[in-house]
Design a protein around this motif. Structure first.
Motif, short mmCIF file in Angstrom:
data_model
loop_
_atom_site.label_atom_id
_atom_site.label_comp_id
_atom_site.label_asym_id
_atom_site.label_seq_id
_atom_site.Cartn_x
_atom_site.Cartn_y
_atom_site.Cartn_z
N GLU A 98 38.69 38.32 32.21
CA GLU A 98 40.13 38.53 32.21
C GLU A 98 40.62 38.93 33.60
O GLU A 98 41.66 38.46 34.07
CB GLU A 98 40.52 39.60 31.21
CG GLU A 98 42.02 39.83 31.11
CD GLU A 98 42.37 40.99 30.20
OE1 GLU A 98 42.91 40.72 29.11
OE2 GLU A 98 42.09 42.15 30.57
N GLN A 99 39.85 39.79 34.28
CA GLN A 99 40.23 40.22 35.63
C GLN A 99 40.34 39.04 36.58
O GLN A 99 41.32 38.90 37.31
CB GLN A 99 39.20 41.23 36.16
CG GLN A 99 39.44 41.65 37.61
CD GLN A 99 38.34 42.55 38.14
OE1 GLN A 99 37.57 43.13 37.37
NE2 GLN A 99 38.25 42.66 39.46
N THR A 118 43.25 36.53 35.62
CA THR A 118 44.56 37.07 35.96
C THR A 118 44.81 36.98 37.47
O THR A 118 45.93 36.69 37.91
CB THR A 118 44.67 38.52 35.49
OG1 THR A 118 44.45 38.59 34.07
CG2 THR A 118 46.04 39.11 35.82
N ARG A 121 45.13 32.90 38.38
CA ARG A 121 45.93 31.99 37.58
C ARG A 121 47.35 31.87 38.12
O ARG A 121 48.02 32.86 38.36
CB ARG A 121 45.98 32.46 36.13
CG ARG A 121 46.62 31.46 35.17
CD ARG A 121 46.39 31.89 33.73
NE ARG A 121 46.82 30.85 32.80
CZ ARG A 121 47.91 30.94 32.05
NH1 ARG A 121 48.69 32.00 32.13
NH2 ARG A 121 48.23 29.96 31.21
#
Length: 250
Positions: free
Chosen positions: A224-225, A228, A231
């Motif tokens: 997720e890090q 994010t 992206r």
């Protein structure tokens, strides 16, 4: 037996010919890329290299156009087609109306987007309009998708413009690993293996791509890090819109 002639002998032609190896149709190749053409003819007894592109047309019932858009008009302007030819174009950004003008009096004209995975009989070829001869060719090297109209086919074409960017990101990851002490060959092989296996997971997944992405991250985790941080969907969409305008002739 169906006979295929390829005007243009680059990597896509090689992939299709390799994928057709078990079908063994008679195949006639343009002499333009000497190394690829003669390599294919040396490996497959049903493949012959012609003297020139006109001999390709004179020898085959189905003609696959696989030349670069920049030379398309010069190459086809020198050729004479027959009314019974089935013409399958793999030339990006050249629409059906213009194709029909160049290949007249041939009337059966199909646009297609073959993929390199045709060599492993794992292609998924977008084509328009539907045609039994073109479908037979591409189903011999994978499967086929036929969009609703020619404008939608251009969207498929624009999506293929992302291949190099994806591979370049993988090269960046491997290069970063090497900068942090991993041997270059180990970094390349590790990234290739990890993402190659991820590709197999992707091919077997029957849900949405968004669902698959979420399965590969946990809230607050490192996937997720990273996602994010890098992206930028609007930038991707703008770039794809620009490519779509180009392949649509706008």
């Amino acid at each position: 037996m169906q006979t295929y002639g390829f005007v243009g002998t680059g990597e896509l032609t090689a992939a299709i010919v390799e994928g057709l190896r078990d079908e063994a149709p008679r195949i006639f190749l343009s002499p333009r890329n000497h190394d690829i053409a003669h390599d294919l003819a040396g490996r497959f007894p049903n493949v012959r290299v012609c003297r020139d592109n006109q001999e390709v047309l004179d020898s085959a019932g189905t003609v696959v156009l696989a030349v670069r858009p920049q030379v398309f008009r010069d190459v086809l302007g020198e050729l004479t087609f027959r009314p019974e030819h089935v013409v399958i174009s793999a030339v990006a950004a050249v629409g059906l109306d213009e194709l029909r003008r160049f290949v007249a009096p041939a009337e059966r004209v199909v646009r297609s987007i073959p993929l390199p995975t045709a060599s492993r009989r794992a292609g998924r070829t977008a084509m328009f309009p539907d045609d039994v001869v073109a479908r037979s060719l591409f189903e011999s090297v994978g499967d086929v998708v036929v969009p609703a109209d020619e404008a939608t086919l251009a969207t498929f074409s624009a999506a293929t413009a992302t291949f190099a960017a994806h591979l370049d990101q993988l090269a960046t990851i491997a290069g970063w690993m090497a900068e942090h002490g991993v041997a270059s060959e180990d970094a390349d092989s590790y990234v290739a293996h990890v993402f190659g296996e991820l590709g197999r997971t992707l091919a077997r997944h029957d849900g949405t791509l968004g669902e698959l992405a979420r399965k590969h991250e946990t809230p607050g985790g490192i996937n997720e890090q990273f996602r994010t941080a890098v992206r930028d969907p609007e930038r991707v969409r703008r770039a794809l819109d620009d490519v779509l305008a180009r392949v649509s002739g706008q």
